[in-house]
Design an enzyme around this catalytic site. Structure first.
Site, PDB file in Angstrom:
ATOM      1  N   SER A 128      31.328 103.160  77.916  1.00 23.16           N
ATOM      2  CA  SER A 128      29.928 102.728  77.859  1.00 23.16           C
ATOM      3  C   SER A 128      29.786 101.224  78.054  1.00 23.16           C
ATOM      4  O   SER A 128      30.628 100.444  77.587  1.00 23.16           O
ATOM      5  CB  SER A 128      29.351 103.098  76.491  1.00 23.16           C
ATOM      6  OG  SER A 128      28.154 102.393  76.245  1.00 23.16           O
ATOM      7  N   TYR A 152      24.703 100.812  81.835  1.00 26.76           N
ATOM      8  CA  TYR A 152      23.301 100.565  81.509  1.00 26.76           C
ATOM      9  C   TYR A 152      22.908  99.435  82.437  1.00 26.76           C
ATOM     10  O   TYR A 152      23.486  98.345  82.374  1.00 26.76           O
ATOM     11  CB  TYR A 152      23.144 100.154  80.038  1.00 26.76           C
ATOM     12  CG  TYR A 152      23.159 101.335  79.081  1.00 26.76           C
ATOM     13  CD1 TYR A 152      22.378 102.457  79.326  1.00 26.76           C
ATOM     14  CD2 TYR A 152      23.939 101.305  77.925  1.00 26.76           C
ATOM     15  CE1 TYR A 152      22.385 103.535  78.456  1.00 26.76           C
ATOM     16  CE2 TYR A 152      23.942 102.381  77.043  1.00 26.76           C
ATOM     17  CZ  TYR A 152      23.165 103.493  77.320  1.00 26.76           C
ATOM     18  OH  TYR A 152      23.169 104.545  76.457  1.00 26.76           O
ATOM     19  N   THR A 178      23.374 105.726  83.547  1.00 28.80           N
ATOM     20  CA  THR A 178      22.542 106.423  82.556  1.00 28.80           C
ATOM     21  C   THR A 178      21.090 106.003  82.724  1.00 28.80           C
ATOM     22  O   THR A 178      20.755 104.816  82.674  1.00 28.80           O
ATOM     23  CB  THR A 178      23.046 106.138  81.132  1.00 28.80           C
ATOM     24  OG1 THR A 178      24.368 106.673  81.026  1.00 28.80           O
ATOM     25  CG2 THR A 178      22.168 106.807  80.086  1.00 28.80           C
ATOM     26  N   LYS A 260      23.208 110.131  85.095  1.00 30.78           N
ATOM     27  CA  LYS A 260      23.252 110.819  83.790  1.00 30.78           C
ATOM     28  C   LYS A 260      21.873 110.808  83.134  1.00 30.78           C
ATOM     29  O   LYS A 260      21.242 109.745  83.045  1.00 30.78           O
ATOM     30  CB  LYS A 260      24.270 110.124  82.882  1.00 30.78           C
ATOM     31  CG  LYS A 260      24.372 110.686  81.460  1.00 30.78           C
ATOM     32  CD  LYS A 260      25.568 110.098  80.728  1.00 30.78           C
ATOM     33  CE  LYS A 260      25.736 110.647  79.323  1.00 30.78           C
ATOM     34  NZ  LYS A 260      24.867 109.975  78.345  1.00 30.78           N
ATOM     35  N   HIS A 284      21.001 113.140  76.365  1.00 33.53           N
ATOM     36  CA  HIS A 284      21.579 112.097  75.512  1.00 33.53           C
ATOM     37  C   HIS A 284      21.818 112.629  74.096  1.00 33.53           C
ATOM     38  O   HIS A 284      21.685 111.912  73.107  1.00 33.53           O
ATOM     39  CB  HIS A 284      20.641 110.884  75.479  1.00 33.53           C
ATOM     40  CG  HIS A 284      21.338 109.550  75.403  1.00 33.53           C
ATOM     41  ND1 HIS A 284      21.581 108.767  76.494  1.00 33.53           N
ATOM     42  CD2 HIS A 284      21.831 108.841  74.349  1.00 33.53           C
ATOM     43  CE1 HIS A 284      22.183 107.647  76.111  1.00 33.53           C
ATOM     44  NE2 HIS A 284      22.349 107.676  74.823  1.00 33.53           N
TER      45      HIS A 284
HETATM   46  C1  LIG Z   1      26.768 107.327  68.789  1.00 36.89           C
HETATM   47  C2  LIG Z   1      26.422 107.639  70.201  1.00 36.89           C
HETATM   48  C3  LIG Z   1      26.385 106.620  71.128  1.00 36.89           C
HETATM   49  C4  LIG Z   1      26.098 106.891  72.459  1.00 36.89           C
HETATM   50  N1  LIG Z   1      26.135 105.882  73.377  1.00 36.89           N
HETATM   51  C5  LIG Z   1      25.907 106.162  74.678  1.00 36.89           C
HETATM   52  C6  LIG Z   1      26.039 105.143  75.645  1.00 36.89           C
HETATM   53  O1  LIG Z   1      26.351 104.013  75.333  1.00 36.89           O
HETATM   54  N2  LIG Z   1      25.800 105.477  76.937  1.00 36.89           N
HETATM   55  C7  LIG Z   1      25.447 106.751  77.336  1.00 36.89           C
HETATM   56  O2  LIG Z   1      25.225 107.011  78.518  1.00 36.89           O
HETATM   57  N3  LIG Z   1      25.332 107.735  76.419  1.00 36.89           N
HETATM   58  C8  LIG Z   1      25.562 107.467  75.119  1.00 36.89           C
HETATM   59  N4  LIG Z   1      25.493 108.479  74.205  1.00 36.89           N
HETATM   60  C9  LIG Z   1      25.169 109.840  74.654  1.00 36.89           C
HETATM   61  C10 LIG Z   1      26.445 110.595  75.054  1.00 36.89           C
HETATM   62  O3  LIG Z   1      27.013 110.074  76.226  1.00 36.89           O
HETATM   63  C11 LIG Z   1      26.145 112.082  75.309  1.00 36.89           C
HETATM   64  O4  LIG Z   1      25.121 112.205  76.270  1.00 36.89           O
HETATM   65  C12 LIG Z   1      25.742 112.838  74.043  1.00 36.89           C
HETATM   66  O5  LIG Z   1      26.433 112.355  72.918  1.00 36.89           O
HETATM   67  C13 LIG Z   1      26.024 114.306  74.235  1.00 36.89           C
HETATM   68  O6  LIG Z   1      25.603 115.037  73.163  1.00 36.89           O
HETATM   69  P1  LIG Z   1      26.555 115.488  71.930  1.00 36.89           P
HETATM   70  O7  LIG Z   1      26.733 114.276  71.078  1.00 36.89           O
HETATM   71  O8  LIG Z   1      25.757 116.546  71.292  1.00 36.89           O
HETATM   72  O9  LIG Z   1      27.868 115.961  72.536  1.00 36.89           O
HETATM   73  C14 LIG Z   1      25.784 108.227  72.861  1.00 36.89           C
HETATM   74  C15 LIG Z   1      25.824 109.247  71.911  1.00 36.89           C
HETATM   75  C16 LIG Z   1      26.148 108.974  70.607  1.00 36.89           C
HETATM   76  C17 LIG Z   1      26.218 110.117  69.630  1.00 36.89           C
END
Ligand SMILES: Cc1cc2nc3c(=O)[nH]c(=O)nc-3n(C[C@H](O)[C@H](O)[C@H](O)COP(=O)(O)O)c2cc1C
Length: 387
Positions: A128, A152, A178, A260, A284
């Site tokens: 990320s 991002y 994203t 994404k 997300h």
């Molecule tokens: C704590 C946390 C931080 C996240 N940070 C990002 C990020 O920096 N960039 C991004 O594209 N998605 C981010 N996501 C989303 C994840 O890439 C993903 O889409 C999501 O966690 C999928 O769902 P799940 O947690 O139910 O597996 C984040 C999710 C969580 C839980």
């Protein structure tokens, strides 16, 4: 490969002979509860929480329960091969680690531990832009492991170009852009605790180490963190873009590009028309639009519309091997897993991430086999029934 992923089961039972049990649960649906016992309320809320009332977090899970696998018998599924290649990246199974930012809030090693665990298993990680370690540090920890970079998209073209060139130089092969988090949602768990890592300078390692970002500061982020944070905010929040700006990224990234956050079939078609290479059907993890549709519910129509032209990846709510089987049967080429490995990191650092991912892969391998399949490609809509 002979069902090697499922052999984690044998390893666990054998260790039982020496009175050892796994470091924490093998059940992906129980990791959240386990991690709550370890984490401070701020970090726990940040990871577990969703947008608003949490309706979409719940919907993501409920959607999986509306599908059931129909096992087939006598298919000679003893020998299996789950390996696959997505956009030129080989992986032992169609499973990748989703980009999860600010991992140092759950464990001091953060993304470095994740990078080591991913490399040990050959599972691709997606780093990320909101990481708590730099691109170069994570690449070093990941060694020759497969890695993609999640952007991002900053409001500053020079910073964007600089970050992309660093990612490329550090061996990240595919760019994941994203789209759904150009500003933060109304995240009630974080708001109730007034907890946001970024304004404490956590999750800013990539821009703070970036020459183009630093060039816009009179004093370095080390000397004057407050001013750097004040510059970070408008560079990374309130940054919505348009479809006609995508060629800029193509110009500055010569590998595959994946969008994404796609949830509408027309957006999937536009991604294809815009010359993108793939999409992640994702909301997300329910963290952005409260009340949004479950990601799994839109997967079949999107896969049917663009699956022949784009790599269709999926995330949001994957917790078990059965969930992965269902997503693959509904048209995903591979899935991304988010919170489960973040909980593993919280519970056991690098070894914790390894345990979560090995458990998930073993569960996937055995569920695929016992439902009568030798490869993920054998899954189709016919493998499932509506509950
Ligand atoms: C704590 C946390 C931080 C996240 N940070 C990002 C990020 O920096 N960039 C991004 O594209 N998605 C981010 N996501 C989303 C994840 O890439 C993903 O889409 C999501 O966690 C999928 O769902 P799940 O947690 O139910 O597996 C984040 C999710 C969580 C839980």
């Amino acid at each position: 490969m002979t069902g090697h992923l499922g052999s984690y089961q044998n390893e666990i039972y054998l260790q039982g002979l020496a009175d050892q049990v796994p470091m924490f649960t093998t059940d992906g649906t129980r990791l959240e509860d386990a991690a709550q016992g370890t984490l401070e309320p701020g970090p726990f809320g940040y990871v577990a929480g969703g947008a608003g009332s949490g309706a979409t977090v719940r919907a993501n899970r409920e959607a999986f329960d509306r599908w059931r696998i129909v096992p087939r018998m006598l298919t000679d599924a003893t020998t299996r091969d789950l390996s696959t290649t997505v956009l030129g990246t080989q992986m032992p199974a169609p499973v990748m680690l989703a980009p999860v930012g600010v991992q140092s809030i759950v464990h001091p090693d953060g993304e470095l531990a994740t990078a080591r665990a991913a490399a040990a298993l050959g599972v691709p990680m997606i780093l990320s832009t909101a990481a708590s370690h730099t691109i170069e540090e994570v690449a070093e920890s990941n060694g020759d492991g497969p890695r993609w970079y999640q952007l991002y998209w900053p409001n500053d073209n020079d910073v964007t170009i600089s970050i992309l060139s660093r990612a490329k130089a550090a061996g990240f092969t595919t760019l994941v852009l994203t789209l759904d988090t150009w500003t933060l949602a109304w995240r009630t768990a974080d708001l109730d605790q007034a907890y946001l890592p970024f304004i404490r300078g956590v999750g800013t390692a990539i821009p703070f180490s970036d020459p183009a970002f630093r060039a816009g500061l009179e004093k370095s982020p080390e000397e004057d963190p407050q001013t750097a944070i004040l510059k970070w905010i408008p560079t990374f929040t309130g940054t919505d873009k348009r479809w006609d700006q995508l060629p800029f990224l193509r110009e500055h990234w010569d590998g595959p590009i994946v969008l994404k956050g796609i949830q509408h079939v027309d957006d999937a078609r536009r991604a294809s028309d815009a010359g993108m290479d793939g999409i992640v059907v994702s909301n997300h993890g329910g963290r952005q639009v409260d009340g949004a549709v479950a990601s799994l519910d839109v997967l079949p129509e999107i896969a049917a519309a663009v699956g022949d032209r784009l790599a269709v990846l999926f995330d949001s709510g994957v917790r078990t091997g059965a969930d992965i089987v269902k997503a693959l049967a509904l048209g995903a080429q591979a899935v991304l897993v988010g919170r489960p490995y973040a909980y593993g990191l919280a519970l056991g650092g690098e070894a914790g991430v390894r345990h979560v991912v090995r458990s998930l892969l073993a569960d996937l391998d055995l569920t695929l086999a016992l439902s009568g399949h030798r490869t993920p490609a054998e899954l189709s809509g016919d493998s499932l029934r509506r509950a």
